[in-house]
Design a protein around this motif. Structure first.
Motif, PDB file in Angstrom:
ATOM      1  N   ILE A  15       0.848  -1.198   0.000  1.00  0.00           N
ATOM      2  CA  ILE A  15       0.000   0.000   0.000  1.00  0.00           C
ATOM      3  C   ILE A  15       0.875   1.237   0.000  1.00  0.00           C
ATOM      4  N   LEU A  16       0.538   2.186  -0.872  1.00  0.00           N
ATOM      5  CA  LEU A  16       1.211   3.482  -0.937  1.00  0.00           C
ATOM      6  C   LEU A  16       0.213   4.564  -0.560  1.00  0.00           C
ATOM      7  N   SER A  17       0.637   5.487   0.288  1.00  0.00           N
ATOM      8  CA  SER A  17      -0.209   6.617   0.660  1.00  0.00           C
ATOM      9  C   SER A  17       0.684   7.752   1.134  1.00  0.00           C
ATOM     10  N   PHE A  25       4.773   3.594   2.763  1.00  0.00           N
ATOM     11  CA  PHE A  25       4.763   2.372   1.971  1.00  0.00           C
ATOM     12  C   PHE A  25       4.611   1.226   2.947  1.00  0.00           C
ATOM     13  N   SER A  26       3.503   0.486   2.848  1.00  0.00           N
ATOM     14  CA  SER A  26       3.175  -0.537   3.838  1.00  0.00           C
ATOM     15  C   SER A  26       3.129  -1.921   3.207  1.00  0.00           C
ATOM     16  N   PHE A  27       3.799  -2.853   3.880  1.00  0.00           N
ATOM     17  CA  PHE A  27       3.765  -4.251   3.434  1.00  0.00           C
ATOM     18  C   PHE A  27       4.273  -5.151   4.554  1.00  0.00           C
ATOM     19  N   ILE A  32       6.764   1.880   6.212  1.00  0.00           N
ATOM     20  CA  ILE A  32       7.962   2.670   5.986  1.00  0.00           C
ATOM     21  C   ILE A  32       7.527   4.084   5.621  1.00  0.00           C
ATOM     22  N   ARG A  33       7.950   5.055   6.416  1.00  0.00           N
ATOM     23  CA  ARG A  33       7.593   6.456   6.157  1.00  0.00           C
ATOM     24  C   ARG A  33       8.845   7.242   5.806  1.00  0.00           C
ATOM     25  N   ARG A  95      -0.773  -0.679  -4.550  1.00  0.00           N
ATOM     26  CA  ARG A  95      -1.938   0.155  -4.835  1.00  0.00           C
ATOM     27  C   ARG A  95      -1.946   1.341  -3.892  1.00  0.00           C
ATOM     28  N   VAL A  96      -2.592   2.408  -4.345  1.00  0.00           N
ATOM     29  CA  VAL A  96      -2.793   3.592  -3.519  1.00  0.00           C
ATOM     30  C   VAL A  96      -4.023   3.366  -2.660  1.00  0.00           C
TER      31      VAL A  96
END
Length: 99
Positions: A15-17, A25-27, A32-33, A95-96
């Motif tokens: 996931i990107l936001s 960026f999450s996984f 990760i920020r 994905r966003v």
């Protein structure tokens, strides 16, 4: 740059936001920020994912239309002492999501 383990992603999708001045960026239970461009409003879409390299559409305050932007996660992960090869290998898509 900051690492937080509170957000979970499912399967092989990351996931990107963004929030405030940071991109997330999450996984795999990791979030990760890292610092985002100063005028970023939000990410709109992921156009391409290539093992740590992202091509995205991003909306900026200075432009009414989204712009193509590039993010290379490998140096960010390396700066956080995260094994980029091991972290990125299981990711098949990004994905966003602004949940």
């Amino acid at each position: 740059m900051k690492e937080n383990s509170n957000i979970q992603s499912n399967g092989h999708e990351a996931i990107l936001s963004s929030s405030g001045n940071f991109t997330a960026f999450s996984f795999g239970g990791r979030n990760i920020r890292f610092k985002a461009p100063y005028s970023l409003e939000r990410y709109v879409d992921v156009l391409h994912w290539d093992n740590g390299y992202l091509v995205v559409l991003a909306k900026y305050r200075h432009n009414s239309q989204p712009e193509e932007e590039y993010i290379d996660l490998k140096p960010i992960l390396d700066d956080l002492y995260i094994d980029s090869a091991a972290f990125l290998e299981p990711i098949k898509s990004v994905r966003v999501d602004y949940a």
